[in-house]
Enzyme design. Structure first.
Site, mmCIF file in Angstrom:
data_model
loop_
_atom_site.group_PDB
_atom_site.id
_atom_site.type_symbol
_atom_site.label_atom_id
_atom_site.label_comp_id
_atom_site.label_asym_id
_atom_site.label_seq_id
_atom_site.Cartn_x
_atom_site.Cartn_y
_atom_site.Cartn_z
ATOM 1 C CG HIS A 177 -2.000 -0.952 1.250
ATOM 2 N ND1 HIS A 177 -3.052 -0.831 0.379
ATOM 3 C CD2 HIS A 177 -2.252 -2.057 2.001
ATOM 4 C CE1 HIS A 177 -3.910 -1.818 0.605
ATOM 5 N NE2 HIS A 177 -3.444 -2.582 1.568
ATOM 6 C CE LYS A 222 -8.704 -3.598 -1.416
ATOM 7 N NZ LYS A 222 -7.469 -3.392 -0.645
ATOM 8 C CG ASP A 261 -12.486 8.914 -8.835
ATOM 9 O OD1 ASP A 261 -13.437 9.301 -9.542
ATOM 10 O OD2 ASP A 261 -12.084 9.530 -7.828
ATOM 11 C CE1 TYR A 303 -6.443 -11.468 8.925
ATOM 12 C CE2 TYR A 303 -7.329 -11.076 11.128
ATOM 13 C CZ TYR A 303 -6.548 -10.672 10.061
ATOM 14 O OH TYR A 303 -5.874 -9.487 10.110
HETATM 15 O O1 S5P Z 1 -11.118 -7.884 0.826
HETATM 16 C C1 S5P Z 1 -9.969 -7.539 1.062
HETATM 17 C C2 S5P Z 1 -9.106 -7.104 0.047
HETATM 18 C C3 S5P Z 1 -7.799 -6.796 0.355
HETATM 19 S S1 S5P Z 1 -6.719 -6.487 -0.937
HETATM 20 N N1 S5P Z 1 -9.471 -7.617 2.317
HETATM 21 C C4 S5P Z 1 -8.187 -7.283 2.632
HETATM 22 O O2 S5P Z 1 -7.801 -7.419 3.804
HETATM 23 N N2 S5P Z 1 -7.344 -6.818 1.639
HETATM 24 C C5 S5P Z 1 -5.955 -6.391 1.952
HETATM 25 O O3 S5P Z 1 -5.222 -7.525 2.410
HETATM 26 C C6 S5P Z 1 -5.834 -5.350 3.052
HETATM 27 O O4 S5P Z 1 -5.815 -4.037 2.512
HETATM 28 C C7 S5P Z 1 -4.531 -5.686 3.715
HETATM 29 O O5 S5P Z 1 -3.475 -5.044 3.054
HETATM 30 C C8 S5P Z 1 -4.390 -7.180 3.518
HETATM 31 C C9 S5P Z 1 -4.799 -8.019 4.701
HETATM 32 O O6 S5P Z 1 -4.016 -7.742 5.809
HETATM 33 P P1 S5P Z 1 -4.099 -8.594 7.177
HETATM 34 O O7 S5P Z 1 -3.094 -7.917 8.052
HETATM 35 O O8 S5P Z 1 -5.485 -8.477 7.707
HETATM 36 O O9 S5P Z 1 -3.722 -10.001 6.807
#
Ligand code: S5P
Length: 477
Positions: free
Chosen positions: A281, A312, A315, A430
């Site tokens: 990011h 992502k 726009d 998760y």
């Molecule tokens: O639906 C989503 C899409 C993305 S890309 N859910 C997400 O969590 N992400 C990204 O995946 C989010 O922006 C972050 O960078 C990563 C998950 O991070 P974690 O620390 O929760 O594993």
């Protein structure tokens, strides 16, 4: 239908007409379409006797369900009290789907007790396209709950049966709109002119199942290896990624969500040998510099991984084009892969493609999200899948939670992964690597804090890599 059932249905229709749950005239629907019939069964909560009768008829219809189910879940909001009546009377456990938008911290998407793999019966008041049922199904699926059947009081007969069938769900209805009209015409509540008007409306306003919208069951996925799938690809970026995954035996992407460039470089140097891709990011990096990008590119070469900037884009076309190509980050100059939400229409993809295609870059479409209460609907996901399938020169796959396309050249990357199922305090949810890869049939796991916050990032990355890769290997057997 037996005689008593006929009498009950007839009485119910007349009562619903009486309380204006079913109305005829000229109505503008939510979609903007003008319709000669309006059905709104929210009113039944004001008539408890009627509400109980409706729930009894729904329960009777559920006797035709062949699969076993552990619980029932009403589609919010109208069917919630109906499901409650059934649950209380028949002593069958109920689940509640939260409909609120995101931002509710630890509040769960589904309330009630359930186990992974449980089957749940859906209760609905009225079905038009089947999309509300599918939204609830999707919420349940996110929690590992299956759905094979749905019961609806009134099917408007505009195609919901076929749409739901395509998603593996059998719709059982107490009555259809044509039957309702017959009863009302016979009872002289409406005239034959109105019946004709509604019939032609139903004929013209039909919903048909769209292609490839159904999350594929893992056992339906062609058991092709990454190498075999790579050979089928004409998109060079997809081919490259499949190649790296097979060579490094890794379908793990690390999400390097740190705010200091040094932290990112240190992490990447450690876990680089074990990942197929590093996700950034870039706009959270506080000390961004061109030198950082140069070093990141060197690491990518050294450890053989791709760079995915998780911007992502969402726009209008002209803006995303500038965001991708310009500003201080010049993302198109270094990121192999980017992603986009197609919420604003086809312009997003067209614009990103104008820049990315000639640089041989790839794009992932966000088709589903991991966060609780996200507002992505089944229709939106289906439209995104279609768009991906039509733009495979640039689109390499999806960010998703379920396998959405059975096209072997499209990749399914899933974030929201940790070794233990759970959530954070801001709505992230998760799943485990096994759930994501073997049960849901996705290809790649994206892991952030599961690795970055570990005391031993190398061994933790190895654990994630092995768990995801083993799950993939098991699918091949
Ligand atoms: O639906 C989503 C899409 C993305 S890309 N859910 C997400 O969590 N992400 C990204 O995946 C989010 O922006 C972050 O960078 C990563 C998950 O991070 P974690 O620390 O929760 O594993």
């Amino acid at each position: 239908m037996d005689v008593q059932a006929n009498i009950d249905t007839e009485k119910l229709v007349l009562d619903l007409f009486e309380v204006e749950g079913v109305k005829f005239g000229n109505y503008t629907l939510k979609s903007g379409v003008q319709a000669p019939v309006y059905i709104d069964l929210r009113v039944v909560v004001s008539y408890p006797e009627l509400m109980v009768r409706v729930s009894e008829m729904l329960w009777k219809a559920s006797q035709n369900v062949k699969s076993e189910y552990k619980s029932i879940c009403g589609v919010p909001y109208t069917a919630l009290p109906l499901a409650t009546c059934i649950s209380a009377k028949e002593n069958i456990p109920m689940l509640i789907r939260r409909k609120e938008a995101k931002g509710y911290g630890t509040k769960k998407l589904i309330e009630g007790k359930y186990n992974d793999g449980d089957n749940c019966l859906i209760i609905e008041d009225v079905c038009t396209s089947g999309s509300s049922v599918l939204d609830t199904v999707q919420a349940l699926k996110t929690c590992g709950i299956k759905v094979s059947d749905a019961i609806v009081l009134l099917d408007r007969e505009q195609g919901a049966v076929d749409v739901l069938k395509q998603h593996g769900i059998t719709l059982h209805s107490v009555m259809g709109l044509n039957q309702v009209m017959e009863i009302l015409e016979r009872s002289k509540k409406i005239d034959c002119e109105m019946v004709e008007k509604v019939r032609s409306f139903l004929q013209v306003n039909r919903f048909t199942p769209s292609t490839n919208t159904q999350p594929c069951q893992p056992n339906q996925i062609k058991k092709l290896s990454f190498t075999e799938r790579g050979k089928l690809c004409t998109n060079q970026m997809t081919k490259k990624l499949f190649g790296i995954m097979e060579e490094k035996k890794s379908n793990l992407v690390v999400s390097a969500d740190f705010t200091q460039s040094q932290q990112i470089l240190e992490l990447v140097d450690k876990v680089g040998p074990h990942v197929c891709m590093v996700k950034t990011h870039i706009d959270i990096v506080e000390d961004f510099s061109q030198d950082f990008i140069t070093k990141l590119l060197q690491m990518a070469q050294k450890h053989k991984f791709l760079l995915f900037e998780d911007r992502k884009y969402a726009d209008i076309g002209n803006t995303v084009k500038l965001q991708y190509n310009n500003g201080i980050y010049h993302v198109s100059s270094w990121a192999d892969i980017i992603n986009a939400h197609c919420i604003s229409g086809l312009g997003v993809l067209a614009a990103l493609k104008q820049i990315g295609l000639e640089k041989n870059k790839g794009c992932l479409l966000v088709a589903e999200m991991s966060s609780t209460g996200n507002m992505i609907t089944a229709e939106y996901t289906a439209a995104t899948v279609k768009l991906a399938e039509e733009n495979k020169d640039f689109v390499i796959g999806f960010i998703c939670q379920n396998r959405l396309s059975d096209d072997p050249t499209l990749l399914h990357l899933t974030p929201g992964v940790q070794l233990k199922k759970g959530s954070d305090d801001l709505g992230q949810q998760y799943l485990t690597p096994e759930e994501v890869i073997s049960k849901r049939g996705n290809d790649v796991i994206i892991v952030g804090r599961g690795i970055t916050q570990s005391a031993d990032v190398i061994n933790t990355a190895i654990a994630y890599k092995q768990s995801a890769y083993n799950a993939y290997c098991q699918l091949l057997q």
